[in-house]
Design an enzyme around this catalytic site. Structure first.
Site, PDB file in Angstrom:
ATOM      1  N   ARG A  29       0.835  -1.202   0.000  1.00 44.46           N
ATOM      2  CA  ARG A  29       0.000   0.000   0.000  1.00 44.46           C
ATOM      3  C   ARG A  29       0.871   1.253   0.000  1.00 44.46           C
ATOM      4  NH1 ARG A  29      -4.996  -1.923   0.497  1.00 44.46           N
ATOM      5  NH2 ARG A  29      -5.183  -3.851   1.695  1.00 44.46           N
ATOM      6  N   ASN A  87       4.515   6.677 -13.457  1.00 45.46           N
ATOM      7  CA  ASN A  87       5.054   8.024 -13.558  1.00 45.46           C
ATOM      8  C   ASN A  87       6.524   7.906 -13.958  1.00 45.46           C
ATOM      9  OD1 ASN A  87       2.610   9.092 -12.619  1.00 45.46           O
ATOM     10  ND2 ASN A  87       3.251   8.924 -10.494  1.00 45.46           N
ATOM     11  N   HIS A 100       7.709   1.463 -10.872  1.00 45.94           N
ATOM     12  CA  HIS A 100       6.542   0.923 -10.166  1.00 45.94           C
ATOM     13  C   HIS A 100       5.270   1.308 -10.883  1.00 45.94           C
ATOM     14  CE1 HIS A 100       7.684   4.841  -8.481  1.00 45.94           C
ATOM     15  NE2 HIS A 100       6.391   5.087  -8.316  1.00 45.94           N
ATOM     16  N   HIS A 102       1.293   2.236 -10.127  1.00 53.40           N
ATOM     17  CA  HIS A 102       0.289   2.598  -9.132  1.00 53.40           C
ATOM     18  C   HIS A 102      -1.030   1.939  -9.555  1.00 53.40           C
ATOM     19  CE1 HIS A 102       2.387   6.252  -7.358  1.00 53.40           C
ATOM     20  NE2 HIS A 102       3.053   6.129  -8.491  1.00 53.40           N
TER      21      HIS A 102
END
Ligand code: DGP
Length: 114
Positions: A29, A87, A100, A102
């Protein structure tokens, strides 16, 4: 390539709320959630940005996407819908230079993003 906070999470040097793990992918998370569900999917083998990904990373990138989709299905929000975002670098809003995805869900997400 420098280490990042995500490297410390992978090595369990700092805590994280881990929700999924396999041999190549870890998901936890986000510390600063932007939606009711906000989970980060990262490869255990660090790649700084999407722009650094190479043809040999194609399977790993696919595993990241499928890990996010599988999580959404298992958690029961796939039918309602969700968003997966990467991003890339400064203008993309990247702050942690360990590639990564999201996964955002649980509310209606606006478009275009800010
Ligand atoms: P990005 O801006 O795309 O590089 O996203 C980085 C995300 O990582 C950001 O949404 C906040 C999150 N984050 C940063 N540090 C930590 C941390 O120590 N733990 C967790 N769980 N998330 C973090």
């Amino acid at each position: 390539m420098g280490d990042t906070i995500f490297g410390k999470i992978i090595r369990r040097e700092i805590p994280a709320d881990i929700v999924y793990e396999d041999d190549e992918v870890l998901a936890f998370r986000d510390l600063n959630p932007q939606a009711p569900v906000h989970v980060l999917f990262i490869p255990k083998r660090a790649i700084p940005t999407l722009d650094d990904a190479q043809p040999e990373d194609v399977a790993l990138l696919g595993r990241l996407l499928l890990a996010a989709a599988g999580y959404a299905r298992r958690e029961g929000f796939a039918e309602q819908g969700y968003r997966v975002v990467n991003n890339c670098r400064e203008y993309g809003g990247q702050t942690v230079y360990h590639l990564h995805l999201h996964l955002l869900a649980g509310r209606h997400l606006g478009w275009p993003p800010g």
